[in-house]
Motif scaffolding. Sequence first.
Motif, PDB file in Angstrom:
ATOM      1  N   PRO A  64      31.252  22.042 -23.001  1.00  9.48           N
ATOM      2  CA  PRO A  64      31.258  23.418 -23.516  1.00  9.48           C
ATOM      3  C   PRO A  64      31.843  23.495 -24.923  1.00  9.48           C
ATOM      4  O   PRO A  64      31.391  24.291 -25.751  1.00  9.48           O
ATOM      5  N   PHE A  98      29.999  25.346 -28.167  1.00 10.08           N
ATOM      6  CA  PHE A  98      30.542  26.400 -29.036  1.00 10.08           C
ATOM      7  C   PHE A  98      30.696  25.923 -30.468  1.00 10.08           C
ATOM      8  O   PHE A  98      30.360  26.643 -31.421  1.00 10.08           O
ATOM      9  N   LEU A 140      33.700  31.219 -32.760  1.00  9.15           N
ATOM     10  CA  LEU A 140      32.988  30.254 -31.930  1.00  9.15           C
ATOM     11  C   LEU A 140      33.622  28.871 -32.047  1.00  9.15           C
ATOM     12  O   LEU A 140      33.836  28.179 -31.054  1.00  9.15           O
ATOM     13  N   LEU A 190      36.663  28.209 -32.960  1.00  5.43           N
ATOM     14  CA  LEU A 190      37.983  28.280 -32.333  1.00  5.43           C
ATOM     15  C   LEU A 190      37.856  28.198 -30.816  1.00  5.43           C
ATOM     16  O   LEU A 190      38.619  27.503 -30.140  1.00  5.43           O
ATOM     17  N   LEU A 191      36.876  28.896 -30.291  1.00  3.93           N
ATOM     18  CA  LEU A 191      36.633  28.867 -28.850  1.00  3.93           C
ATOM     19  C   LEU A 191      36.293  27.460 -28.399  1.00  3.93           C
ATOM     20  O   LEU A 191      36.700  27.012 -27.327  1.00  3.93           O
TER      21      LEU A 191
END
Lengths: 488, 226, 313
Positions: free
Chosen positions: C173, C177, C299, C301-302
């Motif tokens: 994931p 991102f 995004l 950072l996520l």
Amino acid sequence: MIALYLLLLIPLLAMPVLALVGHKPWAGRFNNWVNAATFAISVILALIVLRAGTLISDDHWWLVDSFSVYLIALTALVGLTTGIFSGPYMEHEREIGRLTHRRLRLYYAMYQGFMLAMYLILVTNNMGILWVAMEGATLATVLLVSLYRTPESVEAAWKYFILCGVGIAQALFGTILLYFAASQILGTGDEALEWTTLYVHASEFDPTVMKIAFVFLLVGYGTKVGLVPLHSWLPDAHSEGPTPMSAILSGLLLNDALYAIVRSKMIVTQAVPGPLPGYLMMGFGLLSFLVAVFFLHRQRNIKRLFSYSSIEHMGTMTFAFGIGTPLATFAALMHMTVHSLTKSAIFVTVGHASQIAGTQRMDKIRGLIATQPQVGWGLLVGTLAIAGFPPFGVFVSEFLVLVATMESYPWLALPLLLGLAIAFGGLFRHLHPIVFGRKPEGQKPVQANMMPVFAHLALVLLLGLAIPGVLADWFDHAAQLISGGMPQ
Amino acid sequence: METLTSLYGQAVLLLAALVLFTSFVMLAQSRVTALVNLFALQGILLAATTALVAIVQNSPHLIISATLTLGLKGVLIPLLLHWLILRMGLHRTIDEVKRPLQLLLGAASLVVFSYYVTLPVVELSELETRNIIAASAATLLLGMLLMISHRQAISHVVGFMAMENALFFSAVVSTYGMPLVVELGVAFDVMVAAVIFGVFFFQIRESIDSLDVDRLSRLTEIEDNE
Amino acid sequence: MAWLLNLLQVILFVATAPLLAGWIKKLKCWSQNRMAPSVLQPYRDLFKLIRKETVVAEGASWIFHMAPYIIFSVAVLAAAIVPLVAVQLPTARLADVIVLVGFFALARFFQALAGLDIGTAFGGMGSSREMTVASLAEPAMLMAVFTLAVSMSTTNLSAAIATLLHEPLTIRPSFVFAGLGLALVAVAETGCIPVDNPATHLELTMIHEAMILEYSGHHLALIEWAAQIRMMIYAVLLANIFMPWGLADNFGLAALGWGMIAILVKLVGITVVLVLAEAVLAKMRLFRAQHFLGFAYLLALLGMLTHVILEVG
């Protein structure tokens, strides 16, 4: 066992019946009969538990011990007397056009729904079902707060719904964490949420996770208790709903939320070394107490005044439960009882007072004793009782709390005393012009059945003068159960 | 301590990350219809994650929970909300967030905070899904942030439901689900709450003629006049 | 041997950058149902520009004269770090992602100064806009590549990708991102819709074009070429960080052949997605570019957060 199932079945069955016939003139009496039946059953349960000890069902779903059975009896009693009061009161409201048939049906159905949720909270052994019932109680009363459909009541109900909903969500997270910590030792499955099993094994649970869980549980259920700073829904909800709602919300729901916190604390204190849970409860309790007594002075609406008084007393109780010594616990239990009885009596009287004067604003209510002596004197005596005058029961329980504080944390007795004095001043400052003085033009007495009020106040007086041996033993057992020692 | 490297593990991690992502996107949304659709998407993703965990862990009651979540949070409640939007004519309202960038960065810091808070839980757990506990706690806080930052009543409802989503999620990943009775009870409560919310919308509309909840402010401690 | 290969890769990179630009132009015209110029047209344009006379304003300083050379050389250096066909080449081992971002910053710095140098209004406007966009794009890009770096425990781009090559196929994931974030940054930095319209002739809507309005002749040729190299660098970064399969990790002929085919396929795929996005989206107002880039930063950072939270331990 059968008594327990009956206790739950009767309100459950009464709900749909009342939903259909709630607008009939005899609905109030039917409601009273239902409440009387549940009260009788609760007394039977109490006798069973007193004689035979804690009652646990075979499948471990249900638990009735000395702590919960006394609350069950108290809930049933207050439910009964408030129901007796609410019958003619709601009739009057319907006559003056404030309520329609549909809303009356909703009212009566939700009354029983609320009682069902209360009983469920008190007899379940499963922490998850406890949560479900707590949320159910909120849902049952939310529509009742906005029963009058004024903008203020809709706002109060919305605030109540959102704030309590968010608060209770925190409590659910706390329950999940509790289940997680327990399942490390007990495995996943129904066992890890049973209070009895948790109580036995609590010392094996991981302390850090239990600490976090307790914080969430305290914040979550504390929102429902009305602890500052999570209290802002309370004055609005208790003052905008119909008077019987205010009586049972103040008298019963707050108690049951505190019950949930105390049950959680009983588990957590075994898992967490150190005084953190107690300190947290004491901190929140003291903060609520102090903030409420100061806010008392600013109020202009009589029901809001007494709701802040509720916050003040719940704060005292939380504080006392937080101290945790047997004496403090005894005092807190007694305070729960007398506060429920007195506060519901006061709200009933206030309801009549506002009917007489046609408004809830205190600067418009005058000369109650001159208009209808029963109501006026009832209000005066009730306020005396709640402010902690001897020889009423509230004085005794607050005295015991002070003694317990001085034993354990002497320097905290000072803010307590100060707060009590300020609360006293605030209550009487507002009350004096209301009850005394000349009768204003055109104010007529209303039809009021003050029997429940006087019965409650008499009980409180009795408890203050001489606690019957049975009750004292009861409190002793409960205090012993909660704090693990005998009160002196 | 092994990480999830199998295909099942990657899928669960990816779905969990997407659930967190939908929370972020919901925060930045200003159109009410899109908000409800995103909530439905979150419900579906959640049901998928639960179903995946249920299949691999061979736990039938989790499958029931997953179906329940899909039905309730993925279909029923979004449909109810859409019906409400149409009935109240809300589909043109804009619930603008004044500073979306600051809000989103605040949300990112909430993620870090929830990671910190749930660290003891993650360290203690032996389940394969333990890493996701922090993400579920973050979704809870983001649901609350959604309620705080928006003004329309319907955004509050979506935020509340998103919080319930997050709670269900955290129950699944920390303990493979609470006992079925409790889950059923919670689902029942959520459904009743949704219905009552619906009733409330009509009441609020009647009393203040709009659904901008910021306008509900008659009851305050600062009482200057009646 | 490795150095020779390295030199060849750099030459290939630099030489095919205009080809990529021509291919993108062709795709865009196909998507708009127009006749496209040949893919070799950018070469012809560059050649034409080199032969033309260079006109320089009177007040121009040495910055104006030197900027095109600096920008071009930095672009070539950056191309040397990014693995195109093979990893673990000598120059790639000398520098890491921070140096790459630093190279871009250097080029941007001189370009902005050159825009201000003459003193025209549009030049200054373009420079300030460019800096606004860059102030958010740079952290987003850094955060995106840091996600890769933290996952692979090294900031050396080539080493990180090499490690990634040998891992089993996993969908992370955090990479999803970070990849999205980097794609958004790439769109902003290379001046594509929805941030900037490269084909615009209205100066008030320009960001990148406004800075180079005053350039002509071989200066302009160098700057255009550098822009094309930068576009190729971003595309190759996106392709090889997030889909590294096919890269050659040894210097055998077969591996190199596979590497070339792989990068060709990936570049075609990326350009198709880019052109489709450009066809569907409209150019944003300049003030919304901040939100766009903020979203890119979020995004990225996520991606970093999900890596730390979900994938470690």
